[in-house]
Motif scaffolding. Structure first.
Motif, PDB file in Angstrom:
ATOM      1  N   ASP A 162      88.197 -24.920 121.193  1.00  0.00           N
ATOM      2  CA  ASP A 162      88.890 -23.643 121.050  1.00  0.00           C
ATOM      3  C   ASP A 162      88.105 -22.486 121.656  1.00  0.00           C
ATOM      4  N   SER A 208      87.771 -18.753 120.648  1.00  0.00           N
ATOM      5  CA  SER A 208      88.131 -17.975 119.467  1.00  0.00           C
ATOM      6  C   SER A 208      87.732 -16.511 119.623  1.00  0.00           C
ATOM      7  N   SER A 243      99.390 -12.044 122.963  1.00  0.00           N
ATOM      8  CA  SER A 243      99.269 -11.887 121.515  1.00  0.00           C
ATOM      9  C   SER A 243      98.328 -10.729 121.209  1.00  0.00           C
ATOM     10  N   LEU A 302      96.054  -8.675 118.336  1.00  0.00           N
ATOM     11  CA  LEU A 302      95.399  -8.847 117.044  1.00  0.00           C
ATOM     12  C   LEU A 302      95.188  -7.499 116.374  1.00  0.00           C
ATOM     13  N   GLN A 312      91.770 -10.341 111.933  1.00  0.00           N
ATOM     14  CA  GLN A 312      92.463 -11.532 112.431  1.00  0.00           C
ATOM     15  C   GLN A 312      91.603 -12.280 113.454  1.00  0.00           C
ATOM     16  N   ALA A 359      92.145 -15.202 116.635  1.00  0.00           N
ATOM     17  CA  ALA A 359      93.024 -15.989 117.497  1.00  0.00           C
ATOM     18  C   ALA A 359      92.216 -17.150 118.048  1.00  0.00           C
ATOM     19  N   GLU A 360      92.776 -18.342 117.973  1.00  0.00           N
ATOM     20  CA  GLU A 360      92.144 -19.531 118.528  1.00  0.00           C
ATOM     21  C   GLU A 360      93.053 -20.140 119.582  1.00  0.00           C
ATOM     22  N   TRP A 361      92.532 -20.209 120.799  1.00  0.00           N
ATOM     23  CA  TRP A 361      93.269 -20.833 121.893  1.00  0.00           C
ATOM     24  C   TRP A 361      92.714 -22.244 122.082  1.00  0.00           C
ATOM     25  N   MET A 407      98.062 -21.408 120.867  1.00  0.00           N
ATOM     26  CA  MET A 407      97.293 -20.368 120.205  1.00  0.00           C
ATOM     27  C   MET A 407      97.751 -20.207 118.756  1.00  0.00           C
ATOM     28  N   THR A 408      96.771 -20.045 117.862  1.00  0.00           N
ATOM     29  CA  THR A 408      97.067 -19.758 116.468  1.00  0.00           C
ATOM     30  C   THR A 408      96.360 -18.470 116.071  1.00  0.00           C
ATOM     31  N   VAL A 409      97.005 -17.675 115.227  1.00  0.00           N
ATOM     32  CA  VAL A 409      96.447 -16.414 114.744  1.00  0.00           C
ATOM     33  C   VAL A 409      96.444 -16.455 113.220  1.00  0.00           C
ATOM     34  N   LYS A 410      95.300 -16.081 112.618  1.00  0.00           N
ATOM     35  CA  LYS A 410      95.228 -16.115 111.156  1.00  0.00           C
ATOM     36  C   LYS A 410      94.275 -15.042 110.655  1.00  0.00           C
TER      37      LYS A 410
END
Length: 415
Positions: free
Chosen positions: A273, A275, A298, A300, A304, A306-308, A315-318
């Motif tokens: 990833d 990140s 995306s 942020l 937050q 973001a992991e690509w 991509m996930t955002v948390k």
């Protein structure tokens, strides 16, 4: 013969400026799996001759695109060089072959062309020297010269005219914006495993580089152009606000665009990833070559991450506790519900060691811990209190033992 024809076609696509990301990967893989002499004496020789004669039907490129392509090519070449332990790509004395490949790619990428029929000599370095195992901090200048930097040293970097470019005070290298320039001139700062270093760019942006990192950046940013740098590894950015000149960090396939903010970016080649953790301000992430204004980007907000994922192309955002990802810049090793597998890679980079787990049962063990100034031995002893294991140390290598093996047959712990 099939591979040779495919190599030829892909080289031509590079010349024509029509090569895709996937095709560039394919080109590098074909070169890596082909006989070096065949590549050098056939495909490379043919296109190199075209370079020398200026017989290249190069299509128009935007300068920034050429620089991105150049950086990707150099990183790919560097990664292949690191994998020579698995397969020796070049006959040992023929080190100049990769230099020829790199030089050809640079020229074919259009970096050194003022027009289609003129090739000029450039002082831009052919390759980025970055050996994270060297134990030495190095600065690669625009003419290819590589200088060693002592963490306790003081120095001044000047132009050939004697004008000040940057000055070092201990663990910080700071650039000045005093001299006007009409072209981008790059330096590359390489930080080995076991070290950290601070960089202040010409616009006042502060960058703290973690172990095993490399950053390529302009000596001075140009008016009317984005402030773009290239990162490999991990860094914490405190970006100076300049609405007219957005700041962009390129990490392989991803761009992180900001105006003025603080964020942590981690991109180690061995990680799946890329990140980005936002602490203050706002950032927009988008793929290299994509339109930032489309729905593929995306944005942020603080807190937050973001992991690509480079493998799945997703991509996930948390929401995260940013302290976990930024504590390193203040000298802490902070792990929260982390697997030993992920902890191991951080310890290896932090202490410039390798850890071999022969126990077969530690990789998925979960730990929460905070360390500062502890030795690797003290950290391992702390982990042993939760899950018992035995280990030996052989120089810079730590071996976590399979406890079924008779310890009397193993070499004793050495420093």
């Amino acid at each position: 013969m099939h591979n040779e024809n495919k190599l030829d076609k892909l080289f031509q696509k590079l010349v024509d400026n029509t090569i895709s990301e996937m095709e560039l990967d394919c080109l590098m893989e074909l070169i890596n799996s082909s006989d070096p002499d065949d590549v050098k004496n056939n495909i490379l020789a043919k296109h190199w001759e075209n370079v020398k004669t200026g017989n290249l039907p190069i299509k128009q490129r935007i300068k920034g695109d050429s620089e991105v392509l150049l950086q990707k090519i150099l990183f790919k070449i560097e990664d292949i060089e690191k994998k020579k332990k698995v397969r020796t790509f070049l006959p040992h004395p023929n080190i100049g072959f990769w230099s020829g490949i790199a030089a050809t790619f640079l020229l074919l990428a259009g970096v050194y062309f003022y027009n289609q029929n003129t090739v000029v000599t450039s002082t831009v370095p052919i390759s980025i020297e970055n050996d994270p195992n060297s134990g030495v901090i190095t600065l690669q200048l625009d003419n290819g010269t590589i200088e060693t930097i002592s963490e306790n040293g003081e120095r001044k970097i000047t132009t050939t005219n004697g004008n000040l470019v940057a000055s070092q005070q201990g663990n910080t290298l700071q650039y000045t914006a005093a001299e006007d320039q009409n072209k981008l001139v790059y330096n590359t700062l390489n930080i080995p495993f076991g070290r950290q270093f601070d960089l202040v760019l010409s616009d006042g942006t502060k960058v703290k580089l973690n172990s095993g990192s490399s950053i390529k950046y302009p000596v001075r940013f140009l008016k009317g152009q984005d402030r773009k740098v290239f990162l490999k590894g991990e860094a914490y950015f405190d970006v100076t606000t300049d609405k007219a000149h957005p700041f962009i960090v390129n990490a392989d396939e991803m761009n992180i665009r900001v105006l003025g903010t603080q964020f942590n970016l981690s991109f180690y080649p061995e990680d799946e990833d890329i990140s980005t953790v936002l602490v203050e301000g706002a950032v927009v992430l988008y793929k290299e070559g994509a339109d930032i204004n489309t729905n593929t980007s995306s944005q942020l907000v603080p807190g937050q991450m973001a992991e690509w994922n480079k493998i799945n192309n997703t991509m996930t955002v948390k929401e995260v506790d940013t302290n976990i990802y930024t504590a390193w810049k203040d000298g802490y090793l902070l792990f929260k519900a982390s697997s030993f597998y992920s902890i191991r890679s951080k310890l290896e980079r932090h202490f410039n060691i390798t850890i071999e787990d022969r126990s077969g049962r530690l990789a998925n063990q979960i730990y929460t811990a905070t360390f500062r100034n502890e030795t690797i031995e003290e950290i391992l002893e702390a982990f042993k209190e939760d899950t018992h294991f035995e280990y030996i140390q052989q120089g810079s290598k730590i071996i976590i033992l399979d406890t079924n093996i008779n310890l009397k047959k193993m070499p004793m712990k050495t420093n």
